[in-house]
Design a protein around this motif. Structure first.
Motif, short mmCIF file in Angstrom:
data_model
loop_
_atom_site.label_atom_id
_atom_site.label_comp_id
_atom_site.label_asym_id
_atom_site.label_seq_id
_atom_site.Cartn_x
_atom_site.Cartn_y
_atom_site.Cartn_z
N PRO A 109 0.85 -1.20 0.00
CA PRO A 109 0.00 0.00 0.00
C PRO A 109 0.89 1.25 0.00
CG PRO A 109 -0.67 -1.55 1.71
CD PRO A 109 0.62 -2.07 1.15
N PRO A 110 0.46 2.31 -0.71
CA PRO A 110 1.35 3.46 -0.88
C PRO A 110 1.78 4.13 0.41
CG PRO A 110 -0.87 3.93 -1.71
CD PRO A 110 -0.83 2.48 -1.38
N GLU A 111 0.96 4.00 1.47
CA GLU A 111 1.31 4.72 2.70
C GLU A 111 2.36 3.98 3.53
OE1 GLU A 111 -1.58 3.42 1.95
OE2 GLU A 111 -2.16 2.01 3.53
N VAL A 112 2.66 2.73 3.17
CA VAL A 112 3.63 1.98 3.99
C VAL A 112 5.05 2.51 3.76
CG1 VAL A 112 4.67 -0.30 4.35
CG2 VAL A 112 2.21 -0.10 4.00
N GLN A 113 5.72 2.82 4.85
CA GLN A 113 7.11 3.30 4.77
C GLN A 113 8.03 2.13 5.11
OE1 GLN A 113 7.93 6.38 3.82
NE2 GLN A 113 5.78 7.03 3.70
N ILE A 114 9.04 1.91 4.27
CA ILE A 114 9.90 0.74 4.52
C ILE A 114 11.28 1.14 5.06
CG2 ILE A 114 8.77 -0.82 2.90
CD1 ILE A 114 11.08 -0.13 0.93
N GLU A 122 18.67 -4.09 6.10
CA GLU A 122 19.60 -5.22 5.90
C GLU A 122 19.72 -5.61 4.42
OE1 GLU A 122 18.54 -8.37 8.56
OE2 GLU A 122 19.22 -7.22 10.30
N GLY A 123 19.08 -4.84 3.54
CA GLY A 123 19.26 -5.06 2.11
C GLY A 123 18.54 -6.27 1.54
N LYS A 124 17.42 -6.66 2.15
CA LYS A 124 16.68 -7.81 1.59
C LYS A 124 15.72 -7.34 0.49
CE LYS A 124 16.73 -9.85 6.19
NZ LYS A 124 15.96 -9.89 7.43
N ILE A 125 15.30 -6.09 0.56
CA ILE A 125 14.41 -5.53 -0.47
C ILE A 125 14.92 -4.14 -0.85
CG2 ILE A 125 12.25 -6.69 0.17
CD1 ILE A 125 11.55 -4.28 1.92
N TYR A 126 14.60 -3.71 -2.07
CA TYR A 126 14.86 -2.31 -2.40
C TYR A 126 13.69 -1.73 -3.16
CZ TYR A 126 17.04 -4.43 -6.60
OH TYR A 126 17.33 -5.17 -7.72
N GLY A 127 13.49 -0.45 -2.98
CA GLY A 127 12.35 0.22 -3.61
C GLY A 127 12.63 0.49 -5.08
N ILE A 128 11.76 0.02 -5.94
CA ILE A 128 11.88 0.32 -7.39
C ILE A 128 10.49 0.14 -7.98
CG2 ILE A 128 12.82 -2.04 -7.71
CD1 ILE A 128 14.06 -1.04 -10.38
N ASP A 129 10.05 1.13 -8.73
CA ASP A 129 8.72 1.05 -9.33
C ASP A 129 8.66 -0.10 -10.35
OD1 ASP A 129 6.09 2.70 -9.53
OD2 ASP A 129 6.62 2.15 -11.60
N ALA A 130 7.48 -0.71 -10.46
CA ALA A 130 7.35 -1.86 -11.37
C ALA A 130 7.60 -1.44 -12.83
CB ALA A 130 5.98 -2.49 -11.21
N ALA A 131 7.22 -0.22 -13.20
CA ALA A 131 7.47 0.21 -14.59
C ALA A 131 8.98 0.31 -14.84
CB ALA A 131 6.79 1.55 -14.85
N SER A 132 9.73 0.78 -13.85
CA SER A 132 11.19 0.83 -13.99
C SER A 132 11.74 -0.58 -14.14
CB SER A 132 11.83 1.46 -12.76
OG SER A 132 11.43 2.79 -12.62
N GLY A 133 11.17 -1.50 -13.36
CA GLY A 133 11.59 -2.90 -13.48
C GLY A 133 11.32 -3.44 -14.87
N ALA A 134 10.20 -3.01 -15.45
CA ALA A 134 9.85 -3.46 -16.80
C ALA A 134 10.89 -2.96 -17.81
CB ALA A 134 8.46 -2.96 -17.17
N ALA A 135 11.34 -1.71 -17.64
CA ALA A 135 12.34 -1.16 -18.58
C ALA A 135 13.62 -2.00 -18.53
CB ALA A 135 12.64 0.30 -18.23
N VAL A 136 14.02 -2.42 -17.32
CA VAL A 136 15.23 -3.25 -17.20
C VAL A 136 14.96 -4.64 -17.81
CG1 VAL A 136 16.88 -4.30 -15.59
CG2 VAL A 136 16.03 -1.99 -15.15
#
Ligand SMILES: C[S@@+](CC[C@H](N)C(=O)[O-])C[C@H]1O[C@@H](n2cnc3c(N)ncnc32)[C@H](O)[C@@H]1O
Length: 426
Positions: A109-114, A122-136
């Motif tokens: 959900p957009p309001e969740v702060q990680i 600890e580097g298990k997840i990183y923030g990246i928009d799905a559209a950016s992921g699609a470009a890669v």
């Protein structure tokens, strides 16, 4: 307009001021998907008239910004943590919803702060928009590829590339903004992704270094112990701190050095064992076509008008800043000039048969389709490619066939334009 049309007129997006906006769209592969956006009226959005006018002048539907409340935040899971999803969910105190069209991606959900969570720190997840992921993903990176990211900072896409690369090949990240690239370096270190990467502060319109393939540096591996020590000395900054600080100050006032400034390299990046004269060897266009990069991403500087979160920041920074940074026509003109130059140089450094992806987080035609058209008209060896990876992606076709557009309303992602090229033998 070549955009996909709504398939059912009863679901057509209502004009501004309508009470709700719902739409069913035909994907570029002819399957259908529907979108229901919040009931807010676009005219009530906290956007200044001048921005709405900018959208109108660029043929953009302001209702895409009504999806603000419902556009999720996305994270990518570091490979290897798949079995620990429940533990990560507990750490961020939120359920992760798998993005079924993009491996490794989860929506929140957009309001969740990680940022304060253990999983993020600890580097298990990183923030990246799905559209950016699609470009890669469109680059279709495989193990052993040599990849160039010409506008790399702050580096979310670069991290994803390194994750996909595996144990062979390399990634070269370039950005003109030193402080932004330094943030990128911090990210590589945090996620332990720097081994196959090198970062250069440089102007991407003129950057000219090809990747270091193992066979081309093998002679360095055979060098004597003394030679190796000399080479190491060239790259190691032995000057005292005060002297380095003075040099950095001088650098600040001076235009970028002739040679790109290397600010980070991993042990398998190809730099170790290489002398500066070899690294900075100038190459011809023909050489670039034979020993250039397998994959190039040109995620060009743009007006960011497709990114809801970016536009929202101007509520705090002031709408006058938005006017100056986004709407100003002169700025847009100089940006399109820059975008074309970045695309030209990225393509110059691409190997024959390689893949280049051009993307921007603007949705204006001037920064996307117009650039693509202009570029194709001047490059007989450039061919636009179908993005085969995109069959299930919730995006629309761009105004030129084979190009794609993500927007918040239809894709539930940030706005992004993507075009994919290959280089033909001339
Ligand atoms: C859209 S951002 C890139 C985002 C990045 N790809 C990521 O995923 O985090 C555009 C970047 O282009 C950089 N830039 C602007 N002009 C440039 C130039 N002439 N050469 C290289 N980078 C440039 C900016 O400093 C900015 O970091």
């Amino acid at each position: 307009m070549h955009f996909d049309e709504p398939v059912d007129t009863s679901l057509r997006i209502l004009p501004l001021g309508g009470q709700r906006c719902s739409a069913a769209f035909r994907r570029h592969d002819n399957s259908h998907f529907s979108v229901v956006c919040p009931m807010e009226e676009a005219s009530k959005l906290p956007l200044p008239d001048s921005f709405l006018q900018f959208l109108e002048e660029n043929g953009l539907d302001p209702s895409i910004y009504t999806a603000t409340e419902s556009t999720p935040r996305y994270v990518r899971l570091k490979p290897g943590y798949e079995a620990r999803i429940q533990e990560i969910e507990a750490e961020i105190n939120c359920k992760l919803e798998k993005v079924d069209w993009l491996p490794g991606f989860y929506a929140l959900p957009p309001e969740v702060q990680i940022a304060n969570s253990k999983a993020y720190q600890e580097g298990k997840i990183y923030g990246i928009d799905a559209a950016s992921g699609a470009a890669v993903s469109a680059l279709n990176i495989s193990v052993g590829d040599h990849v160039l990211d010409l506008c790399a900072a702050p580096g979310a896409k670069l991290c994803m590339m390194l994750d996909l690369l595996g144990d062979f090949g390399s990634v070269t990240g370039v950005d003109i903004a030193r402080h932004r690239l330094a943030a990128c370096r911090t990210m590589l270190q945090k996620y332990s992704l720097g081994d196959r990467c090198r970062l250069f502060v440089a102007d991407g319109t003129a950057f000219a270094l090809v990747p270091q393939r193992v066979d081309s540096v093998s002679s360095s591996f055979e060098s004597t112990f003394e030679e190796k020590a000399d080479i190491f000395g060239e790259w190691t900054n032995r000057r005292p701190y005060k002297e380095r600080k003075r040099a950095a100050k001088v650098r600040e006032g001076v235009a970028l050095n002739q040679n790109p400034e290397l600010i980070f390299y991993g042990q398998h990046s190809g730099i170790i064992g290489l002398s500066k004269s070899k690294l900075y060897k100038t190459i011809s266009d023909t050489e670039a076509s034979s020993s250039g990069y397998d994959k190039v991403l040109v995620d060009a500087e743009c007006t960011h008008d497709g990114s809801i979160r970016h536009i929202q920041k101007f509520e705090h920074w002031g709408w006058k800043t938005l006017q100056r940074r986004v709407l100003d026509a002169e700025r847009t003109d100089s940006l399109t000039f820059l975008q074309l130059k970045l695309l030209r140089n990225g393509f110059r450094l691409l190997k024959v048969g390689g893949t280049l992806v051009y993307s921007t987080c603007s949705l204006t035609v001037a920064q996307n389709e117009d650039i693509v058209e202009q570029f194709l008209s001047e490059n007989a060896s450039a061919e636009l490619q179908e993005i085969n990876e995109s069959r299930n992606w919730p995006c629309k076709s761009g105004q030129i066939p084979k190009t794609l557009r993500f927007d918040p309303l239809t894709s539930q992602t940030s706005g992004l334009f993507v075009a994919k090229f290959t280089k033909l033998a001339s």
